[in-house]
Write an enzyme that holds these catalytic residues in place. Structure first.
Site: not given
Ligand SMILES: CC(C)(COP(=O)(O)OP(=O)(O)OC[C@H]1O[C@@H](n2cnc3c(N)ncnc32)[C@H](O)[C@@H]1OP(=O)(O)O)[C@@H](O)C(=O)NCCC(=O)NCCS
Length: 218
Positions: A151-152
């Site tokens: 994620h991210e």
């Protein structure tokens, strides 16, 4: 963001690069129901690696293809060059785009790209790879087989995440860096541009631009 199977049926692609990564992309393109119609390579010793697909050499070869094929602007294309060759991918992708070739992301039907992730033009996500929530990938990146971008993460243009590598959450990778096969990059690490993470490394500290890191701490 992923290309639906029906949207690419009957689509013809050109690939710049005729070696191993071209075979990988041709397989992916075939899985999507599309086909490769021409190969290009700058190496005049290159051999046509796909049966029945013509190989053209260099920019002169590209002009020849434009003249003889009846295809041209509007045709889909990708750069099929792996390894730590982000600069070549970006340069050749720019050449194709400047000649009207359509460059879009390409996602294997058995990869997972979260709908909140963003992929730049020409970025390739191969079989069993994962691009998780909120990650942003620039142009001409490769997320290779079974690699994971959690994620991210932020990947600049030309980054290659090699087979089986894992970027934990919130990792940032600079332009043209390569993260080697089977390596693990811990959360929130920054990898500088043009850096290389060796195969199997465990990265626990930020990596400066241009550095080569390998091995595991301790
Ligand atoms: C780390 C790396 C960049 C080093 O390349 P290099 O500078 O050409 O290194 P060499 O092959 O000359 O090896 C130098 C030394 O490092 C060691 N070494 C090489 N790669 C290593 C790695 N990944 N982890 C640990 N040691 C490594 C070699 O065994 C050698 O050790 P020695 O001096 O004791 O004999 C490269 O080996 C690597 O891992 N590249 C990533 C490959 C990859 O994942 N490709 C994906 C393609 S899809």
């Amino acid at each position: 963001m992923s290309l639906g199977r029906s949207s690419v049926l009957e689509r013809g692609y050109i690939l710049w690069g005729s070696a191993g990564h071209a075979k990988v992309l041709a397989s992916l393109i075939g899985e999507l129901g599309a086909r490769v119609i021409a190969l290009f390579d700058n190496d005049d010793q290159a051999i046509a690696s796909l049966p029945d697909v013509p190989l053209y050499i260099g920019k002169a070869g590209f002009e020849e293809w434009l003249a003889v094929s009846g295809d041209g602007p509007g045709t889909y294309g990708l750069v099929a060059i792996g390894g730590a060759r982000g600069p070549d991918r970006l340069m050749l992708q720019g050449f194709l785009q400047s000649n009207g070739i359509r460059i879009e992301p390409l996602v294997h039907p058995r990869a997972f790209v979260c709908r909140t992730a963003k992929l730049g033009p020409g970025t390739q996500v191969l079989a069993q790879a994962v691009v998780a929530a909120g990650s942003r990938l620039g142009a001409a990146c490769i997320v290779n087989h079974s690699a994971s971008v959690d994620h991210e993460c932020l990947l600049a243009d030309g980054v290659h995440v090699a087979p089986g590598a894992t970027l934990c959450g919130c990792v940032s990778v600079g332009r043209n860096a390569m993260v080697g096969a089977g390596s693990v990059v811990l959360p929130r690490i920054t990898i500088g541009e043009n850096a290389i993470v060796g195969a199997g490394a465990v990265v626990t500290r930020n990596v400066p631009a241009g550095a080569v890191v390998k091995g595991k701490p301790g």
